[in-house]
Every structure is written in structure tokens, then in C-alpha cells.
Write an enzyme that holds these catalytic residues in place. Structure first.
Site, PDB file in Angstrom:
ATOM      1  N   GLY A  20       0.819  -1.196   0.000  1.00 31.73           N
ATOM      2  CA  GLY A  20       0.000   0.000   0.000  1.00 31.73           C
ATOM      3  C   GLY A  20       0.853   1.246   0.000  1.00 31.73           C
ATOM      4  O   GLY A  20       2.087   1.186  -0.090  1.00 31.73           O
ATOM      5  N   GLY A  21       0.179   2.389   0.090  1.00 28.26           N
ATOM      6  CA  GLY A  21       0.904   3.654   0.062  1.00 28.26           C
ATOM      7  C   GLY A  21       1.737   3.895   1.301  1.00 28.26           C
ATOM      8  O   GLY A  21       2.756   4.596   1.239  1.00 28.26           O
ATOM      9  N   MET A  22       1.316   3.337   2.426  1.00 30.01           N
ATOM     10  CA  MET A  22       2.028   3.570   3.676  1.00 30.01           C
ATOM     11  C   MET A  22       2.605   2.300   4.285  1.00 30.01           C
ATOM     12  O   MET A  22       3.485   2.384   5.143  1.00 30.01           O
ATOM     13  CB  MET A  22       1.083   4.218   4.698  1.00 30.01           C
ATOM     14  CG  MET A  22       0.634   5.611   4.345  1.00 30.01           C
ATOM     15  SD  MET A  22      -0.361   6.334   5.664  1.00 30.01           S
ATOM     16  CE  MET A  22       0.871   6.435   6.982  1.00 30.01           C
ATOM     17  N   VAL A  25       1.794  -5.550   3.493  1.00 29.98           N
ATOM     18  CA  VAL A  25       1.028  -6.555   4.227  1.00 29.98           C
ATOM     19  C   VAL A  25       1.611  -7.934   3.943  1.00 29.98           C
ATOM     20  O   VAL A  25       1.891  -8.279   2.785  1.00 29.98           O
ATOM     21  CB  VAL A  25      -0.462  -6.507   3.837  1.00 29.98           C
ATOM     22  CG1 VAL A  25      -1.262  -7.512   4.660  1.00 29.98           C
ATOM     23  CG2 VAL A  25      -1.019  -5.107   4.021  1.00 29.98           C
ATOM     24  N   LYS A  40       0.576  -5.993   9.001  1.00 35.56           N
ATOM     25  CA  LYS A  40       0.754  -4.760   8.218  1.00 35.56           C
ATOM     26  C   LYS A  40       1.913  -3.997   8.847  1.00 35.56           C
ATOM     27  O   LYS A  40       1.840  -3.565  10.000  1.00 35.56           O
ATOM     28  CB  LYS A  40      -0.522  -3.926   8.219  1.00 35.56           C
ATOM     29  CG  LYS A  40      -0.342  -2.589   7.515  1.00 35.56           C
ATOM     30  CD  LYS A  40      -1.654  -1.856   7.352  1.00 35.56           C
ATOM     31  CE  LYS A  40      -2.469  -2.485   6.252  1.00 35.56           C
ATOM     32  NZ  LYS A  40      -3.644  -1.658   5.926  1.00 35.56           N
ATOM     33  N   ASP A 133      -9.349   6.118   3.435  1.00 36.03           N
ATOM     34  CA  ASP A 133      -8.753   5.422   2.286  1.00 36.03           C
ATOM     35  C   ASP A 133      -9.637   4.263   1.831  1.00 36.03           C
ATOM     36  O   ASP A 133      -9.170   3.156   1.602  1.00 36.03           O
ATOM     37  CB  ASP A 133      -7.362   4.909   2.638  1.00 36.03           C
ATOM     38  CG  ASP A 133      -6.561   4.509   1.387  1.00 36.03           C
ATOM     39  OD1 ASP A 133      -6.869   5.037   0.293  1.00 36.03           O
ATOM     40  OD2 ASP A 133      -5.658   3.664   1.504  1.00 36.03           O
TER      41      ASP A 133
END
Length: 417
Positions: A20-22, A25, A40, A133
Site C-alpha cells: 500500500g501507500g504507507m 502486508v 501490516k 482510504d
């Protein structure tokens, strides 16, 4: 950066499940409880910022406090070797993004998924938490088809009375461009309305196979969303009902105040648009604010139902107006009948009648002559009528007059003169 084999000596890190963007996982295992989990892990470059790490941990704990059948459960939060991580429920299914890659969903299936998402958001918003999000990749589909919202890791606290975030970070926009509301791209804080906009974008994509606004760059996408330039959903997928298209269009309006006031209101609108094929996983929690059901249903009328410009909307007649119309119709019927009778009398006039007034002292002598073809005599009856002081006496004297010669039939009528 590759993660370690274990985190905090308890969680074994397995193969990657996505990026993901941040955060990234990974599939994992809780060695203490012996159950599969999803791990995560916050990206190391972000994890080096103390403020971001503290916010990540605080918001993760807040997300872990949520308990809802349509929200992926968060079991734990921790830090190891400079890495902040979340331990979450592992679902043996796929995401909505994976499902959309196979093509648009049937309307009933898409509505079922979005209703589950809205139910989850209603619970989160009522608890004071925004998601920020919502996108197809953050909606997981369990093996039994249940939809669950994940990735509350970038969620933020919300002030329920103000409807926006209680604290914001200047010039920081977190999320995926195709699902970020226009006001957030302008730098305004996230709000309940921005989560609603993201749900509308996901619903549009689930029914059409493409995002509602997509440009070559993030800026082009933001401009298209700001101006509301999107192809009508039914032009992309004619099988979508007008009611569901109306719900989608309202959720995607550029002005936040013109969208649904809450996730519960949008959920009510979808329920009014048509029954779901699968029963809801759980009803809305009691903490959800009371929903304006009547306003939501009215706003879902598709644009095609509006009257053309210049033509006033049709309204039903009142009882008084109906009575006046009925009276006018009755009077017209009577008038038409009178005209017909008048025209009929002019075509067929009644036979003329002669009326004679006889003064009391006068004497009337009617004479009636009856003849036959072979008659040789004529019988004449003389009637004498005498009126004296209101008493009338009539005397008839038959008289036979000989006929000198037979002749043709003659009828003579002597009336009163």
C-alpha cells in the site's frame, strides 16, 4: 527493506500479500495463539518520523477498539527493530479490486458489498473514526461472500459534532487519487463526507469496471472530480437501475454538503433502491446517529424524473377544485341538452290550436255534417247551448233534410267563428 522472520518474538512473517501507500502486508502466524494473522508493517521511511509513528500506533489502537462484522479485526499493535506494525484478522478470500478485474459486478452483488461497507463506516463514524482510504483494495471478500473493510491504519479521529477531523496535518493528503474527494485534494481535512465520496467512487467502479474519474496524472484526476466530469453510470452499464445511479451520483457530488449526510443515510437510500439478494451481516449499531430516511429517499429520484425546463411539475387537484370541475361539466351538459331541445322544436312545430272565448249571453251552434258515398239523406244535428248565470243547458234537435240528388262525397266542417 525485507522484514525480519519474526516480530516481537511472537509473530512469524510469511509471504507478501500486497503493498500500500504507507505499509506492506504479509501473511503471518501468531505463535502464541497458533492462529493465522495478517501483518501490516509501516514503511521504514515513514516509520523514521516519530510523529507519524505515534499517530500510526494511536490510530491503530483506536481501530482495534472497533468490533463489527464488516470490519477486519485488529488484534495487536507493536514495534520491533524500528518497524511499527499491526496484527489483523487474515481472510482467506480476495479483495473487491480482484473481483472487479474480472469485470463489472451484477447490480445486486455490488449493492450488497457497498451496504456492508456503509454499515462498517456507520459504526466507525459513530465511534469517532474516519477511514480516509476507502477503495476496492481495502474491501476484502471472505469465502462466504461477506465484505469487510480493512486498512484503518491511516484512519483519523473525527469530531462527531464538527463532522471533520479533530486534528489535521498541513499539506498531507493520504489515500489513492481516484478515491480522494475533491475537497481533500484542495487541502481540506478529511470528513464523513469525504468517506461517503470514496464509497460512491467504489460503487461506480464496481458497476462499470472503471473509476468515475481517471486522468493521466493525479492532478488531471482531481480536476475531473472537482468539475464533476464523469460519464453517467447508465451510459457505461445500461443494466444499472435509475435508482442506484441516483444514489451513486449524489455520493459523488463535488460539494460535500450535497452528498449524503452520513453513511447511514446512504445505506437507507440503497435499501430504498431495491432489496438486497443477501441478508445484511449485521444491522446498524445503536450508536449510529438517527437517519433522515425521508430526505434520503427524496434525494434519490433519478434526474430523468424532473420535468423539462419551462414545464411546471404536475400536481393533483384538491377536493374543492374537483368539485368546481364537476359543476362546470354538469352545467355544460345541461346547456347542450337545452340547445338540442330548442333545435328539435324548430324542426317539428306542434299543431296549431284555435281557442274561442264565449261570453255568457252568446249561443254557439256547431254544425256537423256526416256524409257517405251512397247516402241520400243528410242528418244535421243542431245543438243549442244557453248559459244563464253560470248554468249551461244543451239541447240537441236532429233534423232530416232531404237530398234532391246523390252527389260526390262532401265533408263540411263548421267550427266556431
Amino acid at each position: 527493506m525485507e522484514p525480519p522472520e519474526t516480530l516481537s518474538g511472537r509473530y512469524r512473517v510469511g509471504p507478501s500479500l500486497g503493498h500500500g501507500g504507507m505499509a506492506d502486508v504479509f501473511e503471518g502466524e501468531d505463535l502464541r495463539l497458533g492462529r493465522p494473522v495478517a501483518l501490516k508493517i509501516l514503511r521504514s521511511e515513514l516509520g523514521r518520523d516519530p510523529d507519524i509513528r505515534r499517530r500510526f500506533e494511536a490510530e491503530a489502537r483506536f481501530a482495534a477498539s472497533l468490533s463489527h462484522p464488516n470490519i477486519v479485526s485488529v488484534y495487536d499493535v507493536g514495534e520491533d527493530a524500528g518497524l511499527a506494525y499491526l496484527v489483523m484478522e487474515l481472510l482467506p478470500g480476495r479483495s473487491l479490486a480482484d473481483r472487479i478485474r474480472r469485470g463489472p459486478l451484477p447490480e445486486a452483488e455490488a449493492v450488497d458489498v457497498i451496504r456492508a461497507v456503509l454499515s462498517a463506516l456507520a459504526a466507525a463514524h459513530a465511534a469517532g473514526l474516519l477511514h480516509r482510504d476507502i477503495k476496492p483494495g481495502n474491501i476484502l471478500l471472505a469465502a462466504d461472500g461477506t465484505a469487510k473493510v480493512t486498512d484503518f491504519g491511516i484512519a483519523k479521529a473525527v469530531d462527531p459534532e464538527a463532522g471533520s477531523t479533530a486534528q489535521t496535518t498541513a499539506n498531507l493528503v493520504v489515500g489513492t487519487p481516484s478515491y480522494i474527494a475533491p475537497e481533500r485534494m484542495r487541502g481540506e481535512p478529511a470528513s464523513v463526507a469525504s468517506d461517503i465520496w470514496a464509497v460512491g467512487a467504489v460503487l461506480y467502479e464496481a458497476l462499470s469496471g472503471v473509476p468515475p474519474f481517471a486522468g493521466e496524472t493525479a492532478v488531471a484526476t482531481a480536476v475531473a472530480a472537482e468539475q464533476g466530469r464523469m460519464k453517467p453510470l447508465r451510459d457505461v452499464n445500461p443494466g444499472v437501475s435509475p435508482a442506484v445511479q441516483g444514489v451513486t451520483q449524489r455520493a459523488l457530488r463535488p460539494v460535500p454538503g450535497e452528498r449524503f449526510p452520513s453513511a447511514g443515510d446512504m445505506l437507507e437510500a440503497l435499501a430504498a433502491a431495491g432489496p438486497a439478494t443477501v441478508a445484511m451481516t449485521a444491522p446498524l449499531p445503536p450508536a449510529t446517529v438517527a437517519m433522515a430516511a425521508t430526505e434520503a429517499r427524496t434525494a434519490m429520484v433519478p434526474p430523468a424524473a424532473a420535468p423539462p425546463p419551462g414545464i411546471p411539475p404536475r400536481r393533483g387537484m384538491t377536493g374543492r377544485q374537483m368539485a368546481i370541475v364537476g359543476l362546470v361539466i354538469l352545467l355544460l351538459a345541461l346547456l347542450i341538452a337545452a340547445v338540442v331541445l330548442a333545435l328539435s322544436s324548430q324542426k317539428n312545430p306542434p299543431p296549431s290550436r284555435t281557442t274561442t272565448t264565449v261570453p255568457p249571453s252568446s249561443t254557439t251552434i256547431p254544425s256537423t255534417t256526416t256524409s257517405t258515398t251512397a247516402a241520400t239523406t243528410t242528418t244535421t244535428t243542431l245543438a243549442t247551448t244557453t248559459t244563464t248565470q253560470g248554468t249551461t243547458t244543451t239541447t240537441s234537435t236532429p233534423t232530416t233534410v232531404p237530398t234532391t240528388a246523390p252527389g260526390p262525397t262532401t265533408s263540411v266542417s263548421v267550427g266556431t267563428g
